[in-house]
Design an enzyme around this catalytic site. Structure first.
Site, PDB file in Angstrom:
ATOM      1  N   CYS A  30       6.137  -0.429  -1.224  1.00 30.23           N
ATOM      2  CA  CYS A  30       6.412  -1.655  -0.406  1.00 30.23           C
ATOM      3  C   CYS A  30       5.795  -0.966   1.129  1.00 30.23           C
ATOM      4  CB  CYS A  30       7.739  -2.182  -0.173  1.00 30.23           C
ATOM      5  SG  CYS A  30       8.237  -2.918   1.224  1.00 30.23           S
ATOM      6  N   CYS A  33       8.845  -1.242   3.633  1.00 30.46           N
ATOM      7  CA  CYS A  33       9.798   0.068   3.578  1.00 30.46           C
ATOM      8  C   CYS A  33       9.191   1.247   3.919  1.00 30.46           C
ATOM      9  CB  CYS A  33       9.923   0.099   1.840  1.00 30.46           C
ATOM     10  SG  CYS A  33      10.721  -1.472   1.240  1.00 30.46           S
TER      11      CYS A  33
END
Length: 102
Positions: A30, A33
């Site tokens: 991600c 993230c």
């Protein structure tokens, strides 16, 4: 470095731990993230000894993620006494994470 929890450690440290904890649900793939990782590290350093900050990899602990981060990653969840009390989805500024944990 923020400790990464698996299913068992999550149960022991967050659900059974009794106090306030801030948990980031993340995925290694991600980009949001990855961008948030340094912010989470800063927050953890500021909260050291006050509120523990942990990470849970949704791919390694899908059953925990399905329950507490059903809307995507990153998800930040604040627990108090083992109960979910607040959840935020998406990148969050440092100030917001500190506010959640206070």
């Amino acid at each position: 470095m923020v400790e990464e929890l698996d299913k068992l450690a999550f149960q022991q440290k967050v659900i059974d731990g009794g106090g306030r904890t801030l948990v980031e649900f993340f995925a290694t793939w991600c980009p949001h993230c990855q961008a948030e990782a340094p912010v989470v590290d800063e927050v953890a350093a500021e909260l050291e000894g006050v509120v523990p900050v942990y990470r849970v990899d949704i791919d390694r602990s899908p059953e925990v993620a399905d329950r507490f981060a059903p809307d995507g990653v990153p998800t930040f969840a604040l627990f108090d006494g083992g109960q979910l009390v607040e959840r935020k989805v998406g990148e969050q500024p440092k100030e917001e994470l500190l506010r959640m944990a206070s």
